[in-house]
Design an enzyme around this catalytic site. Structure first.
Site, short mmCIF file in Angstrom:
data_model
loop_
_atom_site.label_atom_id
_atom_site.label_comp_id
_atom_site.label_asym_id
_atom_site.label_seq_id
_atom_site.Cartn_x
_atom_site.Cartn_y
_atom_site.Cartn_z
N TYR A 1 1.88 2.14 -3.48
CA TYR A 1 0.72 2.65 -4.21
C TYR A 1 0.48 4.11 -3.82
CZ TYR A 1 -4.12 3.14 -5.83
OH TYR A 1 -5.28 3.58 -6.44
N LYS B 1 -26.31 -13.44 -3.14
CA LYS B 1 -27.22 -12.30 -3.30
C LYS B 1 -26.80 -11.23 -2.29
CE LYS B 1 -32.08 -10.96 -3.48
NZ LYS B 1 -31.93 -9.81 -2.58
N GLU C 1 -24.62 -17.36 -7.59
CA GLU C 1 -23.92 -16.21 -7.02
C GLU C 1 -24.53 -15.84 -5.68
OE1 GLU C 1 -24.83 -14.05 -11.00
OE2 GLU C 1 -23.33 -12.84 -9.96
N LYS D 1 -29.24 -18.55 -11.87
CA LYS D 1 -29.65 -18.15 -13.21
C LYS D 1 -29.32 -19.26 -14.20
CE LYS D 1 -28.35 -13.34 -12.20
NZ LYS D 1 -27.42 -12.24 -12.51
N CYS E 1 -65.59 7.61 3.57
CA CYS E 1 -64.73 7.13 4.66
C CYS E 1 -63.44 7.93 4.65
CB CYS E 1 -64.43 5.65 4.51
SG CYS E 1 -63.33 5.01 5.79
N GLU F 1 -24.06 -4.51 -7.56
CA GLU F 1 -24.61 -4.25 -6.22
C GLU F 1 -23.57 -3.52 -5.40
OE1 GLU F 1 -27.66 -5.36 -5.84
OE2 GLU F 1 -28.13 -5.42 -3.71
N ASP G 1 -26.53 -8.01 -0.06
CA ASP G 1 -27.52 -7.19 0.62
C ASP G 1 -27.10 -5.74 0.50
OD1 ASP G 1 -29.03 -7.14 3.96
OD2 ASP G 1 -29.81 -6.60 1.99
N TYR H 1 -22.85 -8.08 -11.51
CA TYR H 1 -23.52 -9.37 -11.66
C TYR H 1 -24.26 -9.54 -12.98
CZ TYR H 1 -27.61 -6.63 -10.28
OH TYR H 1 -28.60 -5.68 -10.20
N LYS I 1 -33.73 -17.31 -0.86
CA LYS I 1 -33.44 -16.56 0.35
C LYS I 1 -32.99 -17.49 1.48
CE LYS I 1 -34.58 -12.34 -0.91
NZ LYS I 1 -35.53 -11.59 -0.11
N CYS J 1 -64.58 -1.91 4.37
CA CYS J 1 -65.50 -0.87 4.85
C CYS J 1 -66.45 -0.52 3.71
CB CYS J 1 -64.70 0.36 5.28
SG CYS J 1 -65.70 1.85 5.44
N CYS K 1 -65.00 5.40 10.02
CA CYS K 1 -66.23 6.13 9.68
C CYS K 1 -67.50 5.50 10.24
CB CYS K 1 -66.36 6.27 8.17
SG CYS K 1 -66.74 4.71 7.33
N ASP L 1 0.82 -1.21 0.00
CA ASP L 1 0.00 0.00 0.00
C ASP L 1 0.85 1.26 0.00
OD1 ASP L 1 -2.71 -1.29 2.11
OD2 ASP L 1 -2.20 -1.61 -0.01
N CYS M 1 -66.72 0.05 10.70
CA CYS M 1 -65.41 0.59 10.33
C CYS M 1 -64.86 1.41 11.49
CB CYS M 1 -65.56 1.45 9.08
SG CYS M 1 -64.08 2.42 8.70
#
Length: 673
Positions: free
Chosen positions: A39, A119, A117, A294, A436, A177, A121, A229, A318, A430, A415, A36, A412
């Site tokens: 760089y 997913k 792949e 996919k 309402c 993402e 978040d 992706y 999921k 309702c 109303c 680093d 309701c």
């Protein structure tokens, strides 16, 4: 001005190439070849030379990632290729059904090869490269329209400003993402604690908040990263034949792809990959909430096609939702804008899925009966990603001695009109209809929402106050409000009132699809509204349609057709529509464009402030004549229309030699036939 020594030009070009190469090795290959500190020396030397010779500075230099001037707002971007959502799977059975349906549609193929792949978040973005240079980055938005966040995305070091190597298409849109690693998120919250500012709840919220900063210097400090992706608009998509091949190409061109993207031959391999990644989940340096599978072959993807707003060739599997145990304090009934009376559980607050949850949906009385839920019960609450928290089960063994049975109210709660439940429908409603107050308020809020009439500043509290004061009984009354009326509301100044009345006036210019969606017809969402506008082209044709004709429209079946017919048969609804049109609501006529119009297929970019037309009006007129309106200037732009205070787009047009028009010349062109 002193002539720049050739040796300086050579060194600057060498430093830029070397730094970009090291960025590629570090972010895309995860294989740095220098420490680093070295760089940093290269970067510092480039900054030194560019400071000494400012004329050498170019937009694609590694030193120019952070914009100097904060934005006042984000402009909108229309996605040429929609950014689709994915259907979800939550079990092996769901995955089995997905695999079976795909194979059956492809002629009962025995085994399919999938690209697998993680997913991420995070926040989906679209990166647009023209001739290898990053020219625009946009959020997903609603899939059709997003926000231009180019200035912020340029600060993300894993996003190359210039592509590496050769062979990339002249136009390449890449979907990715943006996310915040766990370590960066922890440090951000530690900093918030030190500065006694608000902490972020989870990395996804932190990433979203960071990407929407108007000052890119704040975004640059947040240590965001990206994994790419997929593809959007591509001028030549023949460079690869499969999804994994496309990821390999993106990686060669300097774009970062997830190292866990692998092939899986058949369903069993997909399930094995799922189990492996689930076991790795907590050890990953970033958050994932599932996996994406996919169909790998692009030709098979094209054959499978799409349904609604999701592809048939992909699914998000999921991970098990995060769950917690808490107690039901009460069950209340809310009235929605369609009159649906929905039970909502009030919970003892509990932290689950990254947020503190105190409410959970119960859907309807059938759900309450299925759960055998009582007030006072201890329950398991689940929150999966951004899904509304829901009660999964009742812990009968922990049931207190004193519990209260939940019953549907006869009247309701808003109303006091009778609550009715039609045979065959799970939802109670309702019967108060248009008088309402709850439905009136929700109808107005929906009408004013961003994806409908987009009345900026008309928030929930203002709507509540306008209705409570008796000034707005239907959406048409919004267009009769005066600045003095609005200014008299609590905590509403004269300037804010004028801004709101101005926003209401501005909304008179809309699109037919937005207007149809704004009416709030049951089960007519954004996608269906767009389809109806495209099919019928004008409102009268839609209002006078028949069930048979409506059902010829994609995504409109007998139920939706019935809702549409019932809505337009209701005299009050027709009356409100007539009032809205009388108040000046209008939209560009949706009609076929003659093939010989001089502006057809010409690419325009609008910049600055126009005097006789708003930019939205100019855009609508150009689109009606078959022109194409873009948000950024490129070599493919035919004309740039420059109004007062035109900015960088005008400068870019001059640099590229694109013809620049003033407003009078635009008016002449709009009158051509």
């Amino acid at each position: 001005m002193n002539e720049i020594p050739e040796s300086v030009v050579t060194e600057v070009n060498r430093l830029r190439d070397e730094i970009q190469a090291h960025n590629y090795r570090y972010y895309s290959l995860d294989a740095p070849v220098i420490p680093d500190v070295e760089y940093d020396r290269l970067f510092a030397r480039l900054i030194e030379l560019e400071a000494a010779w400012p004329s050498l500075v170019i937009d694609t230099s590694p030193t120019q990632r952070v914009g100097a001037v904060p934005l006042s707002r984000f402009s909108t971007v229309d996605h040429e290729v929609p950014m689709l959502s994915l259907d979800n799977a939550f079990s092996v059975a769901d995955m089995t059904d997905f695999d079976r349906r795909a194979r059956e549609r492809l002629g009962n193929i025995t085994v399919l090869t999938y690209a697998c792949e993680p997913k991420m978040d995070g926040i989906a973005v679209n990166l647009r490269y023209e001739n290898g240079v990053l020219v625009r980055a946009a959020t997903r938005g609603d899939g059709q329209t997003g926000e231009d966040i180019t200035q912020n995305v340029r600060t993300i070091k894993s996003v190359p400003l210039v592509l590496q190597g050769q062979g990339y298409p002249p136009l390449l849109e890449v979907r990715g993402e943006v996310f915040m690693p766990k370590a960066a998120f922890a440090e951000l919250n530690r900093q918030a604690e030190r500065e006694q500012t608000k902490r972020f709840v989870n990395p996804r919220n932190a990433a979203a908040g960071s990407l929407r900063q108007l000052d890119s210097r704040i975004t640059a400090s947040r240590k965001l990263e990206i994994y790419c992706y997929g593809l959007g608009k591509v001028s030549d998509d023949g460079f690869c034949s499969s999804h994994l091949d496309s990821l390999a190409c993106l990686s060669r061109w300097g774009l970062r792809v997830n190292p866990y993207a692998v092939p899986a031959h058949g369903l069993e391999a997909c399930i094995a990959y799922y189990n492996d990644m689930l076991a790795r989940r907590d050890q990953l340096p970033y958050e994932i909430d599932g996996l994406v599978f996919k169909v790998n072959d692009f030709s098979l993807q094209r054959e499978l096609g799409f349904v609604s707003r999701a592809p048939r060739w992909a699914i998000a599997y999921k991970f098990p939702a995060q769950e917690e145990i808490t107690q039901v304090i009460d069950v209340e009934f809310q009235v929605g804008r369609t009159g649906a009376v929905t039970p909502v559980a009030r919970l003892s607050p509990v932290f689950v899925g990254g947020v503190t949850v105190s409410n959970a949906t119960l859907h309807n009385m059938e759900e309450i009966q299925r759960l055998d839920l009582h007030v006072g019960d201890w329950v398991t609450v689940r929150r999966a990603g951004d899904v509304i928290p829901q009660i999964v089960s009742v812990l009968v063994e922990r049931r207190p001695l004193e519990i209260i049975r939940v019953t549907l109210p006869d009247l309701c709660p808003v109303c006091q009109a009778p609550v009715v439940q039609l045979e065959g429908e799970a939802v109670a409603r309702c019967s108060g209809g248009l008088y309402c107050q709850a439905q009136r308020k929700e109808a107005i809020k929906h009408f004013a929402s961003r994806k409908a009439m987009n009345i900026d500043g008309l928030g929930d509290k203002i709507v509540d106050a306008l209705v409570d004061n008796g000034w707005v009984e239907s959406v048409a009354d919004l267009y009769r409000l005066t600045t003095d009326q609005v200014a008299s509301l609590d905590r509403m100044g004269k300037k804010s009132a004028a801004n709101l009345v101005g926003a209401i006036d501005k909304s008179r210019q809309t699109r037919l699809a937005n207007f149809i969606y704004a009416l709030g017809i049951r089960e007519v969402g954004e996608a269906t509204a767009r389809t109806l506008a495209k099919r019928f082209r004008n409102l009268d044709a839609l209002m006078q349609s028949t069930a048979a004709i409506l059902q010829q429209v994609p995504d409109v079946g007998p139920v939706v057709a019935g809702h549409i017919l019932a809505f337009f048969r209701e005299p009050h609804n027709v009356s409100v529509i007539q009032q809205l049109l009388a108040e000046g609501i209008h939209w560009p006529e949706v009609s076929d464009v003659t093939t010989d119009h001089p502006l057809k297929d010409k690419v325009f970019v609008l910049t600055g402030t126009l005097e006789t037309l708003s930019r939205e009006q100019a855009k609508s007129q150009l689109l009606a004549l078959g022109a194409i309106v873009r948000d950024s200037v490129s070599q493919k732009t035919d004309f740039v229309v420059a109004g007062a205070a035109a900015g960088t787009k005008l400068e870019q047009a001059k640099r590229l030699g694109v013809p620049v028009l003033d407003e009078s010349r635009l008016s002449e062109m709009l009158k051509m036939s």
